[in-house]
Design a protein around this motif. Structure first.
Motif, PDB file in Angstrom:
ATOM      1  N   ARG A 189       0.835  -1.177   0.000  1.00 37.69           N
ATOM      2  CA  ARG A 189       0.000   0.000   0.000  1.00 37.69           C
ATOM      3  C   ARG A 189       0.878   1.238   0.000  1.00 37.69           C
ATOM      4  O   ARG A 189       1.827   1.334   0.773  1.00 37.69           O
ATOM      5  CB  ARG A 189      -0.871  -0.021   1.248  1.00 37.69           C
ATOM      6  N   ILE A 190       0.626   2.153  -0.830  1.00 34.64           N
ATOM      7  CA  ILE A 190       1.399   3.380  -0.927  1.00 34.64           C
ATOM      8  C   ILE A 190       0.577   4.507  -0.355  1.00 34.64           C
ATOM      9  O   ILE A 190      -0.589   4.672  -0.687  1.00 34.64           O
ATOM     10  CB  ILE A 190       1.780   3.677  -2.386  1.00 34.64           C
ATOM     11  N   GLU A 191       1.223   5.290   0.520  1.00 37.67           N
ATOM     12  CA  GLU A 191       0.536   6.416   1.125  1.00 37.67           C
ATOM     13  C   GLU A 191       1.416   7.648   0.957  1.00 37.67           C
ATOM     14  O   GLU A 191       2.598   7.624   1.271  1.00 37.67           O
ATOM     15  CB  GLU A 191       0.311   6.139   2.611  1.00 37.67           C
ATOM     16  N   GLU A 192       0.861   8.697   0.462  1.00 41.72           N
ATOM     17  CA  GLU A 192       1.608   9.933   0.297  1.00 41.72           C
ATOM     18  C   GLU A 192       1.244  10.873   1.437  1.00 41.72           C
ATOM     19  O   GLU A 192       0.086  11.014   1.789  1.00 41.72           O
ATOM     20  CB  GLU A 192       1.268  10.580  -1.038  1.00 41.72           C
ATOM     21  N   VAL A 193       2.269  11.532   1.998  1.00 42.61           N
ATOM     22  CA  VAL A 193       2.052  12.468   3.094  1.00 42.61           C
ATOM     23  C   VAL A 193       2.725  13.787   2.754  1.00 42.61           C
ATOM     24  O   VAL A 193       3.690  13.839   1.998  1.00 42.61           O
ATOM     25  CB  VAL A 193       2.602  11.916   4.423  1.00 42.61           C
ATOM     26  N   ASP A 194       2.205  14.865   3.333  1.00 44.76           N
ATOM     27  CA  ASP A 194       2.770  16.188   3.078  1.00 44.76           C
ATOM     28  C   ASP A 194       3.899  16.506   4.061  1.00 44.76           C
ATOM     29  O   ASP A 194       4.859  17.183   3.719  1.00 44.76           O
ATOM     30  CB  ASP A 194       1.685  17.264   3.175  1.00 44.76           C
ATOM     31  N   SER A 195       3.789  16.058   5.289  1.00 53.48           N
ATOM     32  CA  SER A 195       4.814  16.339   6.281  1.00 53.48           C
ATOM     33  C   SER A 195       4.824  15.230   7.334  1.00 53.48           C
ATOM     34  O   SER A 195       3.867  14.483   7.480  1.00 53.48           O
ATOM     35  CB  SER A 195       4.579  17.692   6.932  1.00 53.48           C
ATOM     36  N   VAL A 196       5.935  15.210   8.076  1.00 51.96           N
ATOM     37  CA  VAL A 196       6.102  14.212   9.142  1.00 51.96           C
ATOM     38  C   VAL A 196       6.463  14.960  10.409  1.00 51.96           C
ATOM     39  O   VAL A 196       7.251  15.901  10.387  1.00 51.96           O
ATOM     40  CB  VAL A 196       7.216  13.212   8.774  1.00 51.96           C
ATOM     41  N   GLU A 197       5.894  14.532  11.527  1.00 55.58           N
ATOM     42  CA  GLU A 197       6.200  15.146  12.816  1.00 55.58           C
ATOM     43  C   GLU A 197       7.647  14.865  13.190  1.00 55.58           C
ATOM     44  O   GLU A 197       8.135  13.751  13.009  1.00 55.58           O
ATOM     45  CB  GLU A 197       5.307  14.519  13.897  1.00 55.58           C
ATOM     46  N   LYS A 198       8.343  15.887  13.695  1.00 58.93           N
ATOM     47  CA  LYS A 198       9.718  15.689  14.121  1.00 58.93           C
ATOM     48  C   LYS A 198       9.730  14.835  15.386  1.00 58.93           C
ATOM     49  O   LYS A 198       8.897  15.031  16.267  1.00 58.93           O
ATOM     50  CB  LYS A 198      10.389  17.029  14.399  1.00 58.93           C
ATOM     51  N   PRO A 199      10.677  13.918  15.490  1.00 59.16           N
ATOM     52  CA  PRO A 199      10.754  13.115  16.713  1.00 59.16           C
ATOM     53  C   PRO A 199      11.215  13.993  17.872  1.00 59.16           C
ATOM     54  O   PRO A 199      11.922  14.978  17.669  1.00 59.16           O
ATOM     55  CB  PRO A 199      11.796  12.039  16.388  1.00 59.16           C
ATOM     56  N   PRO A 200      10.813  13.654  19.085  1.00 53.49           N
ATOM     57  CA  PRO A 200      11.219  14.473  20.238  1.00 53.49           C
ATOM     58  C   PRO A 200      12.728  14.377  20.450  1.00 53.49           C
ATOM     59  O   PRO A 200      13.341  13.353  20.173  1.00 53.49           O
ATOM     60  CB  PRO A 200      10.459  13.850  21.407  1.00 53.49           C
ATOM     61  N   LYS A 201      13.319  15.477  20.925  1.00 48.15           N
ATOM     62  CA  LYS A 201      14.750  15.487  21.211  1.00 48.15           C
ATOM     63  C   LYS A 201      15.008  14.773  22.525  1.00 48.15           C
ATOM     64  O   LYS A 201      14.192  14.801  23.433  1.00 48.15           O
ATOM     65  CB  LYS A 201      15.252  16.925  21.304  1.00 48.15           C
ATOM     66  N   ALA A 202      16.161  14.151  22.578  1.00 48.21           N
ATOM     67  CA  ALA A 202      16.545  13.477  23.820  1.00 48.21           C
ATOM     68  C   ALA A 202      16.837  14.518  24.879  1.00 48.21           C
ATOM     69  O   ALA A 202      17.454  15.537  24.606  1.00 48.21           O
ATOM     70  CB  ALA A 202      17.776  12.614  23.580  1.00 48.21           C
TER      71      ALA A 202
END
Length: 151
Positions: free
Chosen positions: A6-19
């Motif tokens: 399955r292919i899914e297109e996204v506009d943006s991705v949430e940044k992972p939290p900083k350590a």
């Protein structure tokens, strides 16, 4: 086309939290070191090039564990070791053999190099095989003579 893909297109991705790094509290105490005493400890080095230093004695002890295959005496007491010099973790051993035609002439220097190099505190070892002065039974310690029934 495969139905499992399955292919899914996204506009943006949430940044992972900083350590987050928090400093240790003022009352931080070191936990017990469970490896203490487990690993080999390097001998205390007083003056490595001097014959009475712990490192020098450790090298001599390693040499005393190597036995001549034809004579039941270690190579140090047999008088095959002429000199041991240690400088900054580099050991140089000058040794000879009982005769130039000794059957272990090819393997004995390699074994000495390996055993001395394995001593904690020695970074590398070098063995110089010398024929002058020639070995004689007079080079043996009293312990070696006693072991061979020569006393």
């Amino acid at each position: 086309m495969n139905e499992n893909i399955r292919i899914e297109e996204v506009d943006s991705v949430e940044k992972p939290p900083k350590a987050r790094v928090e400093s240790a509290p003022e009352t931080f105490e070191r936990q017990k070191d469970y490896l203490e005493g487990f690993l080999a400890q390097k001998p205390a080095v007083s003056a490595p090039s001097e014959p009475d230093s712990d490192l020098y004695e450790a090298v001599i002890a390693a040499l005393k564990e190597i036995y001549d295959p034809e004579i039941p005496v270690n190579i140090y007491d047999l008088g095959l070791i002429y000199n041991v010099e240690i400088n900054d973790g580099h050991a140089v051993v000058s040794m000879t053999l009982t005769t130039p035609n000794c059957p272990v002439a090819e393997s004995m220097p390699g074994e000495v190099e390996m055993r001395v190099g394995a001593v904690p505190g020695i970074g590398d070892a070098e063995v110089n095989l010398v024929w002058e002065p020639a070995w004689s039974p007079a080079n043996m310690t009293d312990e070696a003579r006693l072991e061979l029934g020569m006393l």
